[in-house]
Structures are given as C-alpha cells and as structure tokens.
Write a protein that holds these residues in place. Structure first.
Motif, mmCIF file in Angstrom:
data_model
loop_
_atom_site.group_PDB
_atom_site.id
_atom_site.type_symbol
_atom_site.label_atom_id
_atom_site.label_comp_id
_atom_site.label_asym_id
_atom_site.label_seq_id
_atom_site.Cartn_x
_atom_site.Cartn_y
_atom_site.Cartn_z
ATOM 1 N N THR A 1 -16.473 -2.637 19.915
ATOM 2 C CA THR A 1 -16.903 -2.982 18.557
ATOM 3 C C THR A 1 -17.012 -1.709 17.722
ATOM 4 O OG1 THR A 1 -18.298 -4.559 19.679
ATOM 5 C CG2 THR A 1 -18.583 -4.363 17.295
ATOM 6 N N PRO A 2 -16.346 -1.684 16.572
ATOM 7 C CA PRO A 2 -16.484 -0.484 15.739
ATOM 8 C C PRO A 2 -17.918 -0.365 15.212
ATOM 9 C CG PRO A 2 -14.959 -2.075 14.738
ATOM 10 C CD PRO A 2 -15.539 -2.727 15.943
ATOM 11 N N HIS A 3 -18.386 0.852 15.070
ATOM 12 C CA HIS A 3 -19.715 1.040 14.491
ATOM 13 C C HIS A 3 -19.651 2.162 13.463
ATOM 14 C CE1 HIS A 3 -19.624 4.247 17.482
ATOM 15 N NE2 HIS A 3 -20.530 4.834 16.738
ATOM 16 N N LEU A 4 -20.565 2.090 12.533
ATOM 17 C CA LEU A 4 -20.650 3.141 11.512
ATOM 18 C C LEU A 4 -21.031 4.446 12.189
ATOM 19 C CD1 LEU A 4 -20.629 3.725 8.411
ATOM 20 C CD2 LEU A 4 -23.091 3.256 8.450
ATOM 21 N N ALA A 5 -20.329 5.516 11.830
ATOM 22 C CA ALA A 5 -20.599 6.826 12.429
ATOM 23 C C ALA A 5 -22.076 7.170 12.315
ATOM 24 C CB ALA A 5 -19.772 7.897 11.720
ATOM 25 N N ALA A 6 -22.588 7.819 13.357
ATOM 26 C CA ALA A 6 -24.026 8.100 13.419
ATOM 27 C C ALA A 6 -24.502 8.839 12.165
ATOM 28 C CB ALA A 6 -24.332 8.927 14.672
ATOM 29 N N ARG A 7 -23.655 9.798 11.661
ATOM 30 C CA ARG A 7 -24.159 10.573 10.519
ATOM 31 C C ARG A 7 -24.239 9.753 9.235
ATOM 32 N NH1 ARG A 7 -19.181 11.762 11.706
ATOM 33 N NH2 ARG A 7 -17.598 11.759 10.077
ATOM 34 N N LEU A 8 -23.652 8.542 9.237
ATOM 35 C CA LEU A 8 -23.742 7.680 8.051
ATOM 36 C C LEU A 8 -24.705 6.512 8.234
ATOM 37 C CD1 LEU A 8 -20.076 7.666 6.727
ATOM 38 C CD2 LEU A 8 -22.090 8.708 5.694
ATOM 39 N N GLN A 9 -25.410 6.509 9.375
ATOM 40 C CA GLN A 9 -26.395 5.438 9.581
ATOM 41 C C GLN A 9 -27.425 5.502 8.451
ATOM 42 O OE1 GLN A 9 -26.387 3.014 11.885
ATOM 43 N NE2 GLN A 9 -24.528 3.759 12.870
ATOM 44 N N GLY A 10 -27.740 4.333 7.908
ATOM 45 C CA GLY A 10 -28.728 4.303 6.816
ATOM 46 C C GLY A 10 -28.082 4.359 5.439
ATOM 47 N N PHE A 11 -26.762 4.608 5.382
ATOM 48 C CA PHE A 11 -26.081 4.621 4.081
ATOM 49 C C PHE A 11 -25.203 3.382 3.935
ATOM 50 C CE2 PHE A 11 -26.844 9.094 5.145
ATOM 51 C CZ PHE A 11 -27.595 9.468 4.052
ATOM 52 N N GLY A 12 -25.834 2.220 4.010
ATOM 53 C CA GLY A 12 -25.092 0.961 3.882
ATOM 54 C C GLY A 12 -24.721 0.715 2.425
ATOM 55 N N THR A 13 -24.425 -0.524 2.081
ATOM 56 C CA THR A 13 -24.072 -0.860 0.698
ATOM 57 C C THR A 13 -25.263 -0.565 -0.215
ATOM 58 O OG1 THR A 13 -22.830 -2.652 1.664
ATOM 59 C CG2 THR A 13 -23.045 -2.657 -0.723
ATOM 60 N N THR A 14 -24.980 0.028 -1.364
ATOM 61 C CA THR A 14 -26.089 0.422 -2.235
ATOM 62 C C THR A 14 -26.625 -0.785 -2.996
ATOM 63 O OG1 THR A 14 -24.758 0.862 -4.181
ATOM 64 C CG2 THR A 14 -24.982 2.661 -2.581
ATOM 65 N N VAL A 15 -27.851 -0.622 -3.467
ATOM 66 C CA VAL A 15 -28.509 -1.673 -4.221
ATOM 67 C C VAL A 15 -27.825 -1.867 -5.585
ATOM 68 C CG1 VAL A 15 -30.235 -0.181 -5.306
ATOM 69 C CG2 VAL A 15 -30.832 -2.540 -4.754
ATOM 70 N N PHE A 16 -27.032 -0.855 -6.015
ATOM 71 C CA PHE A 16 -26.317 -0.991 -7.297
ATOM 72 C C PHE A 16 -25.331 -2.143 -7.237
ATOM 73 C CE2 PHE A 16 -27.494 3.403 -6.739
ATOM 74 C CZ PHE A 16 -28.180 3.668 -7.906
ATOM 75 N N ALA A 17 -24.651 -2.263 -6.093
ATOM 76 C CA ALA A 17 -23.674 -3.337 -5.930
ATOM 77 C C ALA A 17 -24.382 -4.695 -5.963
ATOM 78 C CB ALA A 17 -22.921 -3.150 -4.613
ATOM 79 N N GLU A 18 -25.517 -4.776 -5.279
ATOM 80 C CA GLU A 18 -26.268 -6.036 -5.256
ATOM 81 C C GLU A 18 -26.707 -6.425 -6.668
ATOM 82 O OE1 GLU A 18 -29.859 -5.936 -2.861
ATOM 83 O OE2 GLU A 18 -30.621 -7.782 -3.796
#
Ligand SMILES: *Cc1c(COP(=O)(O)O)cnc(C)c1O
Length: 390
Positions: free
Chosen positions: A3-20
């Motif tokens: 299963t692909p996973h988001l690179a560890a250094r980008l954990q916590g940088f999901g889709t921003t609230v601006f998009a929502e």
C-alpha cells in the motif's frame, strides 16, 4: 504491491483547509473571503505584454536564471524601492512564484536536522518546505492585541522568545513582512532585533516580501536586507502575484549575494527548471510602472480593508485592523474551524480558520481566530458585510 503511503517527512501535511472552505463556498453559493486572490484583472500595461508574447519564441524555455529583461527589472525595482543594488546576472534569480523561491532556498541551504526560526502563525508552505528539507521549524509566537472592537495595534512578539528560539542547530531565520495571515508590518525596531540575533549567531535570513506594496497609511515596509550587516546574509523573496493581481502566473524571484542565490538555483533547476516564459516580460513591464501605480494599489486596498473591518466590527466580531496585506483577523466565540464550517450555511460567507497557520502541535494558539480576505470588488465586500450583519 504494498500500500502506498505518504512519505514520512510529509506526514501531517494533508489537504489544506483552504480546499475544504473553497468547496463549501461553491456548494453553498457563499461569498468566498477565504483564499486570498483578487477578483479584478491586473494593469493593462502588464496584461498586454503577456498577450503579445504568446505565440512568439517566448513560449519556449526561458534561460534558467530567468529572462534578462526581468532580472534587470527586478534589480531596478529593488534599487528604486529599497535602495539596494543587486547584480541582475549573479544576484537575481527568477522562480515559479515566491513559493518556489522559498522551497528552493530551504532545499538549497538546509541540511537535515538544521533548525529554522519562524514567526507563528506562518504561511502554510513554510512548514512543509522546512519538512521537505529535513529541517525543523522552531516557532516564535506573534500575539494579537486585545480588542473588543476594532484593534489598531499590531500583533507583537517577545524579544526573549525570539532569542530563546535560537540554538546550536539554528541555521536560518525565515521572516515574512508584511505578514500573512496577521497583516503585521514588522517595524524597524523589530527588524533590528531580528538582525541582531542573526548577526550574533551568524544565521542566514530568508525574507518573504510578497506584500511589499500592499502597505497602508501609517506603516512602512522595510526589508531586513537594508539593515547594517544584513545584505550579505539575506535572501529577499518577492513575486508579481500580489503586486499585479496575477496570482495564477507564478512569477517570483529572489535577490541576494551570489553564493546564496547559487544555492537556491541549484535546487530550483531540478524543481521546475523554468516557467512562465510569456509572463516574465509582462512582470518586467509591471515592475517598471511609475510609483503612482503602487501607491494607488495600496490606497484601493486600504479602502477595502476599511469596508471589511467596519463590517466585521458592526457584526459583533472583534477585529484587528491590518497594517498591510489582503487579510483581517477576528476573534470568534468558540472554535474557529467550527465557526468557518457553519458560517456559509448560516449567512453565506466563507472565511478560513487561523489554526491552519499554526504548526500542528500549537493549533490551539489560533483556535478562536478566523481570517477574512478583503482583496475583492467593493460590491462583493458590501454583499459579504450585509450578510454578516444579518
Ligand atoms: C501568496 C503568498 C506566497 C506565494 O506567492 P506565489 O508568488 O504565488 O508563489 C508566498 N508567501 C506569502 C506570505 C503569500 O501570502
């Protein structure tokens, strides 16, 4: 396949609230005062140059450092407004917006484990850029003035907290003035404090000055590079997006001593290599516009600020009147994210929660703050103010 996973250094940088929030604006037919982009075109002197450039050889790859006409215009502009001389051939680099200049500086200058001192709240690309470089953000809090109506005082910081943020691994200070999201303009005394710390600890400085021309009466933008002993250790980042109402063009630049600019260019050439061929000469034309253009831009925006600030205060939301930028912040009763999720349904206006501008571990600092953008047509602001007062 695993299963692909988001690179560890980008954990916590999901889709921003601006998009929502932008999606919510569309779904509810709300006035969108969330994301900061203007809803009117830029100056014809700029747009016409881009139109004429399309369909010519300017559509092809520009030179890696940027078109000479733009690098020369950037150098002349910095000389005119900041009194600083940069060599367009070795000390100016054109980038894909300020965003790439910042990412290139962080990737080109930081080693894993290096620390970056940054004022918080912070523009959302900073934490991600620092993380992609394998470095660590060390925040210094900016605090809003206490107000129950319209606050005219700026956000402030504690000099002792700035000093204590610096440690043996600190490599760089990342400063944004005029500051998004608070609308703060760091004054000369505050910049002198930052400069002192940088000189004392031999730190590099990256200053993000994309709002350099969007400054209102009573405040004055000063670049850290203007202070004694600072030009040699400072990279100044700016962009045509905010100044010419062309945020989609992504024409930015960085100025600094040749050795530092070379580090940015080394990273930049493997990010985008180059971009925006036909738009580069257009931004060059914009940078050469007379002082009156830049003055009128700020005056127009100041009127919009006053419209929105008065409307927010009238709606019972204590507001800090910003010294610069596109944004005003209010304190809301309760949780800002919940407030922003409900506001479109309740009154048909979209804003963004300030918690989006804090590091994940400090989101509570901005919990009851919400940011509204006022870089919109007067009738759009009037409509938003009318809805808010309902
Ligand atoms: C808009 C913005 C940027 C991004 O500028 P681009 O030229 O669009 O990449 C960078 N820093 C701050 C503080 C901004 O508000």
């Amino acid at each position: 396949m695993s299963t692909p996973h988001l690179a560890a250094r980008l954990q916590g940088f999901g889709t921003t609230v601006f998009a929502e929030m932008s999606a919510l604006a569309v779904a509810t037919g709300s006035v969108n005062l969330g994301q900061g982009f203007p809803d009117t075109p830029g100056p014809p002197e700029v747009l016409d140059v881009a139109r004429a450039a399309i369909g010519t050889p300017l559509d092809q790859y520009p030179p890696g450092p940027g078109l000479p006409v733009l690098r020369e215009a950037v150098a002349a502009h910095v000389q005119r407004f900041r009194g600083l001389a940069y060599d367009p051939d070795t000390e100016v680099l054109v980038t894909a917006g300020a965003t790439e200049a910042l990412a290139g500086a962080l990737l080109g200058l930081l080693d894993p484990g290096d620390e970056v001192v940054v004022f918080e709240p912070l523009y959302d690309s900073y934490a991600a850029g620092i993380a992609m470089a394998g470095a660590v953000a060390v925040p210094v809090p900016l605090r809003p003035p206490v107000t129950d109506g319209v606050g005219a005082d700026p956000w402030t910081f504690d000099p002792a907290e700035l000093r204590s943020a610096v440690g043996p691994r600190t490599r760089l200070v990342l400063l944004n003035t005029p500051h998004n999201p608070t609308g703060k303009v760091f004054d000369r005394a505050e910049l002198e404090l930052v400069a002192e710390v940088a000189r004392e600890h031999d730190l590099l400085v990256v200053t993000d000055e994309v709002y350099e021309h969007l400054v209102f009466s009573g405040s004055q933008h000063v670049s850290l590079a203007e202070l004694p002993g600072m030009r040699e250790r400072t990279l100044v980042v700016s962009s045509g997006g905010k100044t010419f109402s062309t945020t989609g063009w992504k024409v930015g630049w960085v100025c600094g001593p040749a050795e530092l600019v070379t580090c940015v260019r080394t990273a930049k050439q493997f990010l985008t290599y180059v971009n925006a061929g036909p738009f580069q000469p257009a931004i060059a034309a914009g940078l050469g516009l007379p002082d009156s253009y830049f003055g009128q831009l700020a005056a127009d925006l100041e009127r919009k600020r006053d419209l929105l600030v008065a409307g927010l205060a009238a709606a019972g939301l204590p507001v800090v009147s910003p010294q610069a930028t596109y944004f005003a912040t209010v304190r809301v009763p309760g949780d800002g994210l919940e407030f922003c999720r409900e506001l479109p349904h309740r009154v048909g206006v979209v804003a963004v929660p300030m918690s989006a501008f804090y590091l994940a571990e400090h989101a509570e600092l901005g919990l009851d703050l919400v940011r509204f953008a006022f870089c919109k047509r007067d009738e759009v602001l009037a409509e938003a103010v009318g809805r808010l007062s309902a």
